[in-house]
Design an enzyme around this catalytic site. Structure first.
Site, PDB file in Angstrom:
ATOM      1  N   ASP A  12       0.850  -1.197   0.000  1.00 27.01           N
ATOM      2  CA  ASP A  12       0.000   0.000   0.000  1.00 27.01           C
ATOM      3  C   ASP A  12       0.881   1.240   0.000  1.00 27.01           C
ATOM      4  O   ASP A  12       2.041   1.199   0.437  1.00 27.01           O
ATOM      5  CB  ASP A  12      -0.917   0.018   1.221  1.00 27.01           C
ATOM      6  CG  ASP A  12      -2.153   0.909   1.015  1.00 27.01           C
ATOM      7  OD1 ASP A  12      -2.300   1.454  -0.089  1.00 27.01           O
ATOM      8  OD2 ASP A  12      -2.943   1.059   1.955  1.00 27.01           O
ATOM      9  N   GLY A  13       0.337   2.338  -0.485  1.00 25.75           N
ATOM     10  CA  GLY A  13       1.027   3.615  -0.482  1.00 25.75           C
ATOM     11  C   GLY A  13       0.117   4.701   0.046  1.00 25.75           C
ATOM     12  O   GLY A  13      -1.105   4.579   0.001  1.00 25.75           O
ATOM     13  N   GLU A  51       2.414   3.790  -4.231  1.00 28.98           N
ATOM     14  CA  GLU A  51       1.824   2.481  -4.508  1.00 28.98           C
ATOM     15  C   GLU A  51       2.800   1.614  -5.309  1.00 28.98           C
ATOM     16  O   GLU A  51       2.989   0.428  -5.010  1.00 28.98           O
ATOM     17  CB  GLU A  51       0.517   2.637  -5.297  1.00 28.98           C
ATOM     18  CG  GLU A  51      -0.608   3.346  -4.556  1.00 28.98           C
ATOM     19  CD  GLU A  51      -1.320   2.460  -3.538  1.00 28.98           C
ATOM     20  OE1 GLU A  51      -0.915   1.286  -3.374  1.00 28.98           O
ATOM     21  OE2 GLU A  51      -2.288   2.947  -2.922  1.00 28.98           O
ATOM     22  N   ASP A  76      -4.653  -2.471  -3.050  1.00 31.51           N
ATOM     23  CA  ASP A  76      -5.967  -1.816  -3.174  1.00 31.51           C
ATOM     24  C   ASP A  76      -5.941  -0.722  -4.226  1.00 31.51           C
ATOM     25  O   ASP A  76      -6.876   0.055  -4.349  1.00 31.51           O
ATOM     26  CB  ASP A  76      -6.444  -1.270  -1.823  1.00 31.51           C
ATOM     27  CG  ASP A  76      -5.501  -0.240  -1.227  1.00 31.51           C
ATOM     28  OD1 ASP A  76      -4.670   0.322  -1.972  1.00 31.51           O
ATOM     29  OD2 ASP A  76      -5.585   0.019  -0.013  1.00 31.51           O
ATOM     30  N   HIS A 129      -9.898  -0.761   2.992  1.00 33.44           N
ATOM     31  CA  HIS A 129     -10.693  -0.613   4.215  1.00 33.44           C
ATOM     32  C   HIS A 129     -11.930  -1.511   4.206  1.00 33.44           C
ATOM     33  O   HIS A 129     -13.021  -1.105   4.600  1.00 33.44           O
ATOM     34  CB  HIS A 129     -11.096   0.852   4.408  1.00 33.44           C
ATOM     35  CG  HIS A 129      -9.929   1.781   4.383  1.00 33.44           C
ATOM     36  ND1 HIS A 129      -8.983   1.797   5.379  1.00 33.44           N
ATOM     37  CD2 HIS A 129      -9.540   2.711   3.474  1.00 33.44           C
ATOM     38  CE1 HIS A 129      -8.058   2.717   5.090  1.00 33.44           C
ATOM     39  NE2 HIS A 129      -8.380   3.262   3.942  1.00 33.44           N
ATOM     40  N   ASP A 139      -1.744  -0.093   5.170  1.00 29.82           N
ATOM     41  CA  ASP A 139      -2.209   1.292   5.153  1.00 29.82           C
ATOM     42  C   ASP A 139      -1.670   2.057   6.358  1.00 29.82           C
ATOM     43  O   ASP A 139      -1.220   3.201   6.235  1.00 29.82           O
ATOM     44  CB  ASP A 139      -3.737   1.319   5.145  1.00 29.82           C
ATOM     45  CG  ASP A 139      -4.298   2.722   5.166  1.00 29.82           C
ATOM     46  OD1 ASP A 139      -4.205   3.423   4.145  1.00 29.82           O
ATOM     47  OD2 ASP A 139      -4.826   3.140   6.220  1.00 29.82           O
TER      48      ASP A 139
END
Length: 302
Positions: A12-13, A51, A76, A129, A139
């Protein structure tokens, strides 16, 4: 040096302002239930670059592990997944140009990721989420690094005896009290001494942007110009989506706006973002598709 079988990887970024200070996070899941975490930051970057950088770091670690069995990588970001699985070959065939002839944004990172990617990697999109603990942990790591508060990372040490397995790993809780830790990346030989103030992990997007805005005037002129350039590139993409009448998913729209997907769906069926009216077009399966229209064109037809 023996590395356990890697079953899956999550990346994740995040960015505190887009562009602005950014961070990335990786959770590498072993088949025995243990895991290894990575993270890093960039003082001036974009959400999409973070990302891609997270995926690069993950695949570098996988390469050094020596594992050849297939691994599923979860992200995501549909921008990342589509870029590496669908768009990149077309970009390369056109000399790193898009379908409109403009230069591919983030070409330097895409080239690095392309060299690391292989049929061993199975790319999979996971909704942000949605309750996946590994995605939530990535995250949290990325956001903590983006605000300059590196969290305590759990790192696998091949020299440490592994007496038992843990089928349900327990992630370091972001609600812990202040914790000073020393994190060693076995492969990169880097030691990070950090102090985690957990409340910073709970800072909202708007709060982070506000705190970052105060420092923008202190940035060098060339940095501010680069930020403006990145913003204009983003707006150009939005304008092309609107002009061509493309429908985009909530995740894709969230990537464009640099917000969480939940922030898109919670705004209702029709709302305004910058120069565009965003309206809910239809649902396909479990995906909501959105239409962008220029405000000046909408008002001229009314």
């Amino acid at each position: 040096m023996t590395i356990p079988h890697i079953q899956s990887i999550y990346t994740d970024g995040a960015c505190s302002g887009n562009p602005g200070p950014g961070g990335w996070g990786v959770v590498i899941c072993f088949a025995d239930g243990e895991f290894h975490e990575l993270g890093g930051r960039d003082r001036q970057t974009t959400n999409n670059r973070m990302e891609i950088q997270a995926a690069i770091a993950a695949l570098e670690w996988l390469t050094k592990s020596g594992q050849t069995q297939p691994v599923t990588l979860y992200t995501d970001s549909e921008y990342l997944k589509n870029g590496i699985t669908k768009w990149i070959q077309g970009w390369k065939n056109k000399g790193w140009k898009t379908s409109t002839g403009s230069a591919v944004i983030n070409q330097d990172l895409w080239e690095l990721l392309d060299k690391l990617n292989s049929k061993q990697i199975q790319w999979h999109h996971v909704r942000a989420h949605s309750g996946d603990p590994h995605n939530e942990r990535c995250d949290a790591i990325a956001r903590a690094f983006s605000v300059g508060k590196p969290p305590s990372l759990q790192q696998f040490n091949p020299q440490t005896p592994r007496e038992s397995t843990n089928p349900k790993p327990s992630f370091p809780s972001p609600s812990l009290n202040t914790n000073v830790s020393q994190v060693t990346d076995t492969f990169a030989n880097k030691t990070i001494e950090s102090k985690l103030i957990a409340s910073n992990l709970l800072i909202s997007d708007s709060a982070m942007i506000d705190s970052n805005a105060d420092s923008l005037d202190n940035l060098p002129r060339e940095v501010r110009v680069e930020q403006l350039h990145n913003l204009i590139e983003t707006l150009h993409i939005a304008d092309e989506v609107a002009t061509k009448g493309y429908l985009i998913t909530s995740s894709e729209l969230a990537d464009l706006m640099d917000v969480n997907a939940s922030a898109v769906t919670s705004r209702g069926d029709k709302w305004v973002w910058r120069n565009w009216v965003v309206s809910r077009a239809r649902r396909e399966g479990n995906q909501i598709l959105w239409l962008l229209e220029r405000i000046d064109q909408v008002t001229s037809t009314n």
